[in-house]
Write a protein that holds these residues in place. Structure first.
Motif, PDB file in Angstrom:
ATOM      1  N   ALA A  40      -7.681   1.791   8.206  1.00 27.69           N
ATOM      2  CA  ALA A  40      -6.914   0.584   8.512  1.00 27.69           C
ATOM      3  C   ALA A  40      -6.931  -0.303   7.267  1.00 27.69           C
ATOM      4  N   VAL A  41      -5.760  -0.833   6.889  1.00 29.47           N
ATOM      5  CA  VAL A  41      -5.659  -1.671   5.695  1.00 29.47           C
ATOM      6  C   VAL A  41      -4.958  -2.987   6.045  1.00 29.47           C
ATOM      7  N   HIS A  42      -5.580  -4.114   5.672  1.00 30.31           N
ATOM      8  CA  HIS A  42      -4.987  -5.444   5.863  1.00 30.31           C
ATOM      9  C   HIS A  42      -4.376  -5.902   4.552  1.00 30.31           C
ATOM     10  N   LEU A  90       4.461   1.080   1.831  1.00 27.20           N
ATOM     11  CA  LEU A  90       4.421   0.463   0.500  1.00 27.20           C
ATOM     12  C   LEU A  90       3.107   0.773  -0.209  1.00 27.20           C
ATOM     13  N   PRO A  91       3.151   0.826  -1.542  1.00 27.37           N
ATOM     14  CA  PRO A  91       1.903   1.039  -2.284  1.00 27.37           C
ATOM     15  C   PRO A  91       1.031  -0.214  -2.253  1.00 27.37           C
ATOM     16  N   VAL A  92      -0.245   0.006  -2.005  1.00 27.71           N
ATOM     17  CA  VAL A  92      -1.186  -1.103  -1.873  1.00 27.71           C
ATOM     18  C   VAL A  92      -2.429  -0.780  -2.698  1.00 27.71           C
ATOM     19  N   LEU A  94       1.381   2.633   5.727  1.00 21.36           N
ATOM     20  CA  LEU A  94       2.442   2.511   6.730  1.00 21.36           C
ATOM     21  C   LEU A  94       2.086   1.304   7.590  1.00 21.36           C
ATOM     22  N   PHE A  95       2.892   0.251   7.478  1.00 22.43           N
ATOM     23  CA  PHE A  95       2.586  -0.977   8.203  1.00 22.43           C
ATOM     24  C   PHE A  95       2.953  -0.837   9.681  1.00 22.43           C
ATOM     25  N   GLU A  96       2.025  -1.291  10.542  1.00 25.51           N
ATOM     26  CA  GLU A  96       2.232  -1.112  11.982  1.00 25.51           C
ATOM     27  C   GLU A  96       2.500  -2.418  12.714  1.00 25.51           C
ATOM     28  N   LYS A  97       1.774  -3.474  12.342  1.00 26.55           N
ATOM     29  CA  LYS A  97       1.939  -4.737  13.087  1.00 26.55           C
ATOM     30  C   LYS A  97       1.375  -5.907  12.292  1.00 26.55           C
ATOM     31  N   ALA A  98       1.652  -7.121  12.795  1.00 25.96           N
ATOM     32  CA  ALA A  98       1.120  -8.321  12.155  1.00 25.96           C
ATOM     33  C   ALA A  98      -0.385  -8.391  12.375  1.00 25.96           C
ATOM     34  N   GLY A  99      -1.090  -8.907  11.356  1.00 28.12           N
ATOM     35  CA  GLY A  99      -2.530  -9.107  11.491  1.00 28.12           C
ATOM     36  C   GLY A  99      -2.832 -10.479  12.067  1.00 28.12           C
ATOM     37  N   ARG A 100      -4.131 -10.863  12.071  1.00 27.74           N
ATOM     38  CA  ARG A 100      -4.500 -12.149  12.687  1.00 27.74           C
ATOM     39  C   ARG A 100      -4.187 -13.339  11.786  1.00 27.74           C
ATOM     40  N   MET A 101      -4.219 -13.125  10.471  1.00 33.96           N
ATOM     41  CA  MET A 101      -3.968 -14.234   9.532  1.00 33.96           C
ATOM     42  C   MET A 101      -2.465 -14.405   9.312  1.00 33.96           C
ATOM     43  N   GLY A 128      -1.830  -1.918   8.563  1.00 29.61           N
ATOM     44  CA  GLY A 128      -1.276  -0.574   8.618  1.00 29.61           C
ATOM     45  C   GLY A 128      -2.347   0.443   8.335  1.00 29.61           C
ATOM     46  N   LYS A 129      -1.909   1.695   8.100  1.00 34.05           N
ATOM     47  CA  LYS A 129      -2.865   2.766   7.826  1.00 34.05           C
ATOM     48  C   LYS A 129      -2.521   3.429   6.497  1.00 34.05           C
TER      49      LYS A 129
END
Ligand code: SAH
Ligand code: SF4
Ligand code: F3S
Length: 441
Positions: free
Chosen positions: A408-410, A422-424, A388-395, A401-402
Motif C-alpha cells: 500500500a502506498v500513500h 503513475l510512477p512514485v 495503481l491508485f484506488e481511493k482517496a486517503g485520510r489526508m 494505491g498499490k
C-alpha cells in the motif's frame, strides 16, 4: 411500487467468499433486493462464512447470537448462512439455530433467489448439494457499478489435494475450472466498468485447466489472453500450490509485463517429515528449487506464503527446519497459523502438539516473518514504483494505491484519480504502508 428490500451480507474468510458475496448480491438484485451496509435496516441478513480454522467457524455462532435481538424485534427479518460453515455444518445449524431461515452451500448460490422465495413464504430452506451445473453460468457477474479499479475474478474452485489438515476439499468440492471464454468475457466487462487490475482466484488457481480454443488452457495461457485486453493493466492470481507451478507459468513471470511481480506460494512447513504427514507431496528442497527458478526469471518478485505451526507430530527440530526455510526464501508477506484440528480431516485424529508449545513457535515464526517483511518494505525507500491508485486517503489531497509488489502506498499532491497508474518515488516506510511522492516532482 413498494421500496426495494434490503440485503446485508457479512463476508468472512478468503477472497473467493468476497467474490461470491458480490455474485449473491447481484443474484438477489434480480429478486428486488438492494444491498445495505448495516444489519439494523436489513430485510435479509446473509453470513458468508469460513470453516478453515476453529475460530473462523465459531464466529458464525457468536454472530447469530448477536442477531437474535434483531430477529426478536422484527420476526419478518430473514437470516441466512452461506459459505463453508453452511456446507460443513448446515444441518446442525438448522437444528441448533431456529432463527436461521436459510442455509446455502458454496456451490448452490445460483439457487439463492428460489430459496429466498420459499423463505418469504414462511418455509426454512437448506441446500448443501454439489449440483452438476456451474453456479457461475447462472450468476450474473455483470455488476452495474464498480467501487474501484481492482476486482477479483474466480476462475477455478475446489481442491483435489486433500492436505491432511484442510477442510476445503470437503466444503468446496472437487477442482473445477471455468471455461476460458467465460473468464475473458467477464474480464472485458470489468475493464469496461473501469477495472484496471484483476486478481484471478482459485483454491488452487495454478491448477487451472479450463476449456478453451484448441483444448484445455493452462493458467499461463489464460493470463496471456487476458494480457491482450486493452486497458487491463495488471494481472495477479492467488492461491497457488507448489506442485502446480508449471514451466509456462514461471516463464510468464519473466516476460508478461502485465503479470505483477508478486506470488503467494504457501509451503506450510520447512520439514520434510511434516510435509509428508501433511500430504503436501513435495519436499522443502523441491520448494526452494522452485523459488530459485522463479527468481531466475523475475529476480525482484515479492514472495508470500502460509505456514502452519504445531501440526500433529511437529518437533522442535521440524520447527527449526521451518525457520531455516523462511530464512532461505525471504518473504515479503506471510500468513502463519497455529494448527487447528478440523472435524472430518485425517489430521484431526492425530495427537496434537500442546497449546503452549504451538503458541511459542507461532510467536517465534511471526517475529522472523515480521522482520523479513519490514526489511523488504524498508528496502523500497528510494526506489521508484508504479502505483495503481484506488481511493482517496485520510489526508487532504492524499491518494492510496498499490505498487506492483502489492505494498500500500500513500501519495499526497499527485493529482491522481482512482484508476491512474503513475510512477512514485518511495520516501518512507511505515508500519503497514509506504509513503511516496510523484516521481516527476
Ligand atoms: N488453497 C490454498 C489455501 C487454503 S486455506 C493453499 O493450498 O495454499 C489458507 C491457509 O490456511 C492454508 O494455506 C493454511 O496455511 C491455513 N490452514 C488451512 N487449514 C488449517 C488448519 N486446519 N489449521 C491451521 N491453518 C490452516
Ligand atoms: Fe487445502 Fe491443501 Fe487444497 Fe490448499 S491444497 S485448499 S491447503 S487441501
Ligand atoms: Fe474459508 Fe472456505 Fe475460503 S473455509 S478460506 S471461506 S474456501
Amino acid at each position: 411500487m413498494s421500496d426495494p428490500k434490503k440485503l446485508y451480507i457479512k463476508t468472512y474468510g478468503c477472497q473467493m467468499n468476497v467474490y461470491d458475496s458480490e455474485r449473491m448480491a447481484e443474484a438477489m438484485g434480480a429478486s428486488g433486493y438492494v444491498t445495505t451496509d448495516t444489519a439494523e435496516d436489513a430485510d435479509m441478513i446473509l453470513l458468508n462464512t469460513c470453516h478453515i480454522r476453529e475460530k473462523a467457524a465459531e464466529k458464525v455462532y457468536s454472530e447469530l447470537g448477536r442477531l437474535k435481538p434483531l430477529k426478536d424485534a422484527r420476526p419478518d427479518l430473514k437470516i441466512g448462512v452461506a459459505g463453508c460453515v453452511a456446507q460443513a455444518e448446515g444441518e446442525e445449524i438448522m437444528r441448533r439455530q431456529p432463527l436461521v431461515d436459510l442455509v446455502v452451500g458454496p456451490q448452490s448460490y445460483h439457487r439463492l433467489p428460489a430459496m429466498e422465495a420459499a423463505v418469504a413464504g414462511g418455509a426454512r430452506a437448506l441446500d448443501t448439494e454439489f449440483p452438476e451445473e456451474d453456479k457461475f453460468d447462472r450468476l450474473a457477474a455483470r455488476p452495474k457499478a464498480r467501487r474501484g479499479p481492482t476486482a477479483f475474478l474466480t476462475v477455478q474452485e475446489g481442491c483435489d489435494k486433500f492436505c491432511a489438515f484442510c477442510v476445503v476439499p470437503y466444503t468446496r468440492g472437487a477442482e473445477v475450472s471455468r471455461p476460458a471464454d467465460r473468464v475473458l468475457t467477464e474480464a472485458r466487462g470489468l475493464v469496461e466498468r473501469g477495472v484496471r487490475e484483476i486478481t484471478l482466484l482459485g483454491q488452487n488457481v495454478n491448477a487451472y485447466h479450463g476449456a478453451g480454443a484448441g483444448g484445455d488452457w493452462t493458467l499461463a495461457r489464460l493470463i496471456r489472453a487476458l494480457a491482450e485486453i486493452d486497458r487491463l493493466e495488471r494481472i495477479r492470481f492467488t492461491t497457488s500450490h507448489p506442485n502446480d507451478m508449471g514451466d509456462d507459468l514461471i516463464a510468464a513471470h519473466g516476460d508478461c509485463d502485465k503479470l505483477m511481480p508478486y506470488l503467494h506460494l504457501p509451503v506450510q512447513s520447512g520439514s520434510d517429515r511434516v510435509l509428508k504427514a501433511m500430504n503436501r507431496k513435495h519436499t522443502a528442497g523441491d520448494y526452494l528449487r522452485l523459488i530459485e527458478r522463479i527468481r531466475a526469471v523475475r529476480p525482484d518478485i515479492l514472495l508470500s506464503g502460509d505456514f502452519i505451526v504445531g501440526f500433529p507430530g511437529e518437533t522442535e527440530d521440524d520447527f527449526q527446519d521451518t525457520l531455516r526455510l523462511v530464512q532461505q526464501v525471504r518473504y515479503g508477506q506471510c500468513y502463519s497459523f497455529k494448527y487447528s484440528p478440523r472435524p472430518g480431516t485425517p489430521a484431526a485424529e492425530r495427537s496434537f502438539v500442546d497449546a503452549d508449545t504451538a503458541s511459542d513457535r507461532l510467536a517465534r515464526l511471526q517475529e522472523l516473518l515480521t522482520r523479513q517483511q519490514r526489511e523488504i518494505q524498508n528496502a523500497m525507500v528510494g526506489r521508484t514504483v508504479k502505483v495503481l491508485f484506488e481511493k482517496a486517503g485520510r489526508m487532504p489531497g492524499q491518494m492510496v494505491g498499490k505498487s506492483e509488489y502489492l505494498h500500500a502506498v500513500h501519495v499526497t499532491g499527485s493529482g491522481a484519480a482512482a484508476g491512474d497508474i503513475l510512477p512514485v518515488r518511495i520516501v518512507e516506510s511505515g508500519p503497514n504502508s509506504l509513503a511516496g511522492v510523484p516521481a516527476t516532482a
